[in-house]
Design a protein around this motif. Structure first.
Motif, PDB file in Angstrom:
ATOM      1  N   ASN A 433       0.625   1.272   8.687  1.00  0.00           N
ATOM      2  CA  ASN A 433      -0.809   1.514   8.907  1.00  0.00           C
ATOM      3  C   ASN A 433      -1.598   0.250   9.426  1.00  0.00           C
ATOM      4  N   ARG A 440      -0.518  -2.630   5.877  1.00  0.00           N
ATOM      5  CA  ARG A 440      -0.014  -2.385   4.438  1.00  0.00           C
ATOM      6  C   ARG A 440       1.505  -2.723   4.469  1.00  0.00           C
ATOM      7  N   GLU A 485      -2.257  -3.973   0.174  1.00  0.00           N
ATOM      8  CA  GLU A 485      -2.976  -3.990   1.494  1.00  0.00           C
ATOM      9  C   GLU A 485      -3.476  -5.258   1.883  1.00  0.00           C
TER      10      GLU A 485
END
Length: 922
Positions: A433, A440, A485
């Motif tokens: 991502n 992430r 994240e």
């Protein structure tokens, strides 16, 4: 000769002559007193007959009486009102067995005359006569009786009822129940009796002479027996408790004062043994028997107590349960440096509630609860116990335990050894991502190193081998794998990342991963079509399809009269973020073409949507309504308005304008109450009292000023006492719509308040300004105002500043405005059929108040003797005009309204009379 007579009558009217100028002066009336009849201990009836009114109206008549001869109005009296002829009246408030003298009286302008004297004796009072009712409705504790008072003895019955006792001839010194006052039959409920007892009862009645008793009766209450009670079956038996109860089918005729259960280890327990108390009454009951011994036989009975003694239900027998609880020990898991997890399962509670359970441990075999232990509470549920406070690399023995009423039992023993301490082992997950400012990753902990993981997460940097001293996340504790994240990254930048895990031995890192964030560009967006176009406003907006890889820090629409507007022109600001937005465009010019684009800004710069074109419409004046008035005072009023349409152009001003002429404009007196549409409130000040005003709301835009509906009102007026008076416009005159009630002249000089009749009459000699309330009662002040002599009028200071007592001519203008022809005065002084009806209210007499004058029948105070009369039928108003022109300097002109006569009466009379005042504005 007929024409000469009419000419003389006309000359007499025009000269202000009244009927009193053409007739002889009045004399005292002539009357007789009726014989007295219907004589009681405190009252009698008499009356009179007026055979000659003495040439003047009978203003009052009635009776006077006393225990002395020749009674007059200074003593006891009753009034039968005005008018001639025969009349009767009640003589009340007398004393028994007393001689009284009575005379009729009648009053006209000449004074008060009395009839012949009559004499009578009131009746002597005695105690009452009464009988006792038969006794009925006899129960164990109650009965019903009563009485009938056949003669009150000539004196009011102030108390009556029934008295009773267990001895003969009871009185009110014994037990009694009161049953009101007055003559005739009555009943009473006798309560609080004892079963099986003989009682004597008599009725009683008390008047001014004492207490009398009726005939004696006797009765006996029903005999009471023992209550009937049954014992419920015993249920829910445990080692220490059981449940049972009782039901009462009869109270034996006497209130159940106690009930419950009694039990013991021997048969036929009584209330001297262990017992419960379940209240009173016949309702069934149930309860738990507690504190029992395991494995024991008990005997239990229900009981009920009334006045006859204690009754018991049948005996029930039961035996409590008994036994030790059993439990198994769970294997030890999650073994760490200083902790482990075990638990247990309760196999049986042994017939007694489990009060405690858990595990116990020690470094020696067969640990007990006297060693280390957990407490997992009561109950038989399976349980898990965390064992803490251990030493690393040590062998321990652990057993589960369970406690009930029989003691503590232990499960099987298990053993375990704590591990040796080390740093964790952790791996880093691949990066996914990847965006402009975020990415992430995560980690997996394959070993906690023998100690609790106190922190774990990701650490990253633009240089290799990042540590927790660089930027990092913290996703908690424990051995579980995790994802996290990374935020706040820069676009187009290479980062290095590692997972980490910390225990008491230190921090370990996973393998290093690296990634590069995406590079940002300008946002992409479209412009929403323009809608809701008015003369000064419109609506548009935008849709952001791509933020360009960076946060949207500003967005909105921009517009201009030239093509391709930018944010350097006029614009809206509609926040931040990628969401679609709506923009309200304001302060446009009517009939103008505009160009508009949506815009969005990120850190790279500002981009624009497609250009749209629109043209504003023509503007009109605003639409506004005027709010009804509130809080009207002599100098202020509260109102407001509601701008319901701005005319397509911004409202630059709004408020209220007013004046003393119709259709006031904003160029005159006005308030300013902000801008924009919607409702507003205005406080108007500095008004003049008793003045007619015209008022309306206004609203101004670029096209002009619009006005609301016009409201007309008259301000009230205040006197020096602070009394506020309603006002009314009749023709071009502004009148008070209430009678004056001031106690001071307008220069603050007090006016004499004379309550004594003879002192009032004396003002005809000393000419002192004076007033009174009708019957000298302040309760009449607010309804009817004050009654003033003409000497108060003659000060020219009676009305508030700017107002005056009306001259005779002022009343003639009023009468003309009510439709009275100028030449309508008849020989007797009456004028204007129907005009009086227009002035009078429809409350209290026969008016319709169509003029708003609101006249009430407030009566007057007679000049001849200072008495009050006429309330409810007459109303007099002084004028400021005296009758000196007709050589009567002690007289002044007045107006009179009569009940059941629609006209207005016009005449003169002595200035010492007490009449109402209406003020008219100068």
């Amino acid at each position: 000769m007929k024409n000469l007579t009419r000419f003389l009558v006309l000359i007499s009217i025009l000269s202000g002559l009244t009927l009193s100028d053409c007739k002889k002066d009045p004399v005292l009336p002539t009357l007789t007193t009726n014989p007295t009849s219907e004589i009681t201990t405190t009252s009698a009836i008499s009356g009179g007959d007026i055979t000659d009114d003495g040439g003047a109206v009978i203003s009052d008549k009635g009776l006077v009486w006393s225990t002395s001869e020749e009674p007059d109005l200074s003593g006891s009296s009753m009034s039968s009102g005005p008018g001639s002829g025969a009349f009767t009246g009640d003589i009340t408030g007398l004393t028994e067995n007393t001689t009284y003298f009575v005379r009729a009286y009648a009053t006209n302008e000449a004074g008060t005359a009395y009839g012949n004297q009559e004499t009578f004796n009131t009746v002597a009072a005695t105690v009452a006569s009464l009988t006792t009712n038969a006794v009925t409705g006899i129960t164990f504790t109650t009965a019903v009786s009563g009485g009938n008072i056949t003669n009150d003895g000539g004196s009011d019955i102030t108390a009556r009822g029934i008295c009773w006792a267990t001895t003969e001839n009871p009185t009110t010194a014994n037990s009694f129940i009161a049953s009101g006052t007055g003559n005739g039959p009555f009943t009473a409920n006798i309560t609080g009796l004892q079963p099986g007892v003989t009682y004597y009862v008599r009725s009683y009645a008390t008047n001014g002479k004492g207490t009398a008793y009726g005939n004696q009766l006797s009765f006996k209450t029903s005999e009471a027996t023992a209550a009937t009670v049954t014992t419920r079956a015993v249920t829910a038996i445990t080692q220490t408790t059981a449940t049972t109860g009782g039901d009462i089918s009869s109270n034996g005729g006497s209130e159940v004062t106690a009930k419950g259960l009694c039990w013991g280890l021997t048969e036929n327990p009584t209330i001297t043994d262990l017992h419960t108390t379940q209240g009173t009454g016949v309702a069934g009951f149930g309860t738990d028997l507690t504190g029992l011994m395991p494995g024991t036989t008990y005997y239990v009975r229900a009981y009920a107590v009334n006045s006859s003694g204690t009754a018991y239900g049948e005996q029930r027998t039961f035996k409590t349960a008994a036994g030790n609880a059993t439990v198994s020990t769970s294997p030890v898991t999650s073994i760490a440096l200083t902790t482990a997890v075990s638990g247990g399962q309760v196999i049986s509670d042994g017939g007694s509630p489990v009060t405690a359970k858990g595990v116990c441990w020690n470094v020696t075999e067969n640990p007990t609860i006297d060693n280390n232990r957990t407490d997992q509470g009561p109950g038989t549920e399976a349980f898990v116990s965390t064992i803490t406070g251990l030493a690393e690399s040590t062998t321990y023995y652990v057993r589960s335990y369970v406690t009930n009423a029989s003691g503590t039992s232990y499960g099987n023993q298990v053993t375990f050894t704590t591990i040796t301490r080390g740093v964790p082992i952790v791996t880093t997950r691949p990066i996914v991502n990847i965006m402009y400012t975020t990415a992430r990753s995560g980690g997996d902990i394959t070993s906690d190193g023998g100690a609790v993981i106190t922190a774990k997460g990701l650490c990253w940097s633009t240089t290799q081998n990042p540590t927790i001293a660089d930027r990092r996340t913290n996703v908690g504790t424990g051995n579980d794998g995790f994802t996290s994240e990374m935020t706040g990254l820069k676009d187009g930048t290479t980062y290095y990342v590692r997972a980490y895990a910390t225990n008491s031995s230190g921090t370990a890192y996973g393998s290093q991963q690296f990634f590069t964030t995406e590079a940002s560009v300008l946002p992409s967006l479209t412009t929403v079509a323009v809608t809701a176009v008015t003369a000064s406003t419109a609506t548009s907006g935008g849709n952001i399809s791509n933020n360009g890889g960076a946060d949207i820090t500003a967005k909105g629409v921009c517009w201009s009269t030239s093509e391709n507007p930018t944010i350097e022109d006029q614009k809206t600001t509609n926040g931040t973020g990628n969401d679609a937005f709506i923009s309200n465009i304001t302060e446009l010019n009517p009939e103008t073409t505009y160009y508009l684009r949506a815009y969005a800004t990120n850190r790279v710069g500002t981009s624009y949507g497609n250009q749209v074109t629109f043209r504003t419409i023509s503007a009109t004046v605003p639409v506004v309504t005027t709010t009804q008035l509130t809080n009207v005072t002599p100098t202020t009023v509260v109102t407001g308005g509601n701008v319901t349409y701005d005319g397509g152009s911004r409202i630059s001003a709004r408020g209220i304008c007013w004046g003393t002429s119709p259709n006031p404009l904003v160029t005159g007196d006005h308030t300013t109450n902000g801008t924009g549409t919607g409702a507003f409130t205005s406080n108007i000040t500095n008004l003049q009292n008793g003045t007619v005003y015209y008022l309306r709301a206004y609203a101004t835009n670029s096209t002009g000023t619009g006005y609301g509906n016009e409201i007309t009102f008259i301000t009230p007026v205040a006197d020096v006492d602070g009394n506020i008076y309603r006002t009314v416009l009749i023709g071009n005159q502004v009148w008070m719509a209430e009678n004056l009630k001031t106690t001071r002249l307008n220069d603050n000089t007090p006016i004499a308040n004379i309550t004594n009749a003879s002192q009032w009459v004396a003002q005809d000699t000393v000419h002192t300004p004076a007033y009174s309330w009708y019957l000298n009662s302040a309760a009449n002040r607010n309804v009817y105002g004050g009654l003033y002599n003409w000497y108060a009028v003659g000060t020219n200071k009676l009305c508030p500043q700017g107002w005056h007592v009306p001259e005779d001519g002022d009343f003639r203008v009023l009468e003309a405005n009510l439709g009275v022809p100028a030449d309508s005065l008849d020989f007797w002084g009456w004028r204007g059929v129907g005009a009086g009806t227009k002035m009078k209210t429809n409350v209290g007499w026969d008016g319709n108040n169509s003029s708003g004058f609101t006249a009430l029948p407030g009566g007057y105070r007679m000049w001849v003797n200072g008495s009050f009369t006429g309330l409810g039928s007459l109303l007099y108003f002084w004028t400021a005009s005296d009758d000196a022109a007709n050589h009567k300097p002690n007289n002044a002109w007045y107006r009179r309204l009569d009940s059941h006569d629609s006209r207005i009466y016009n005449a003169t009379t002595y200035k010492s009379g007490g009449k109402s005042i209406r003020c008219v504005k100068d």
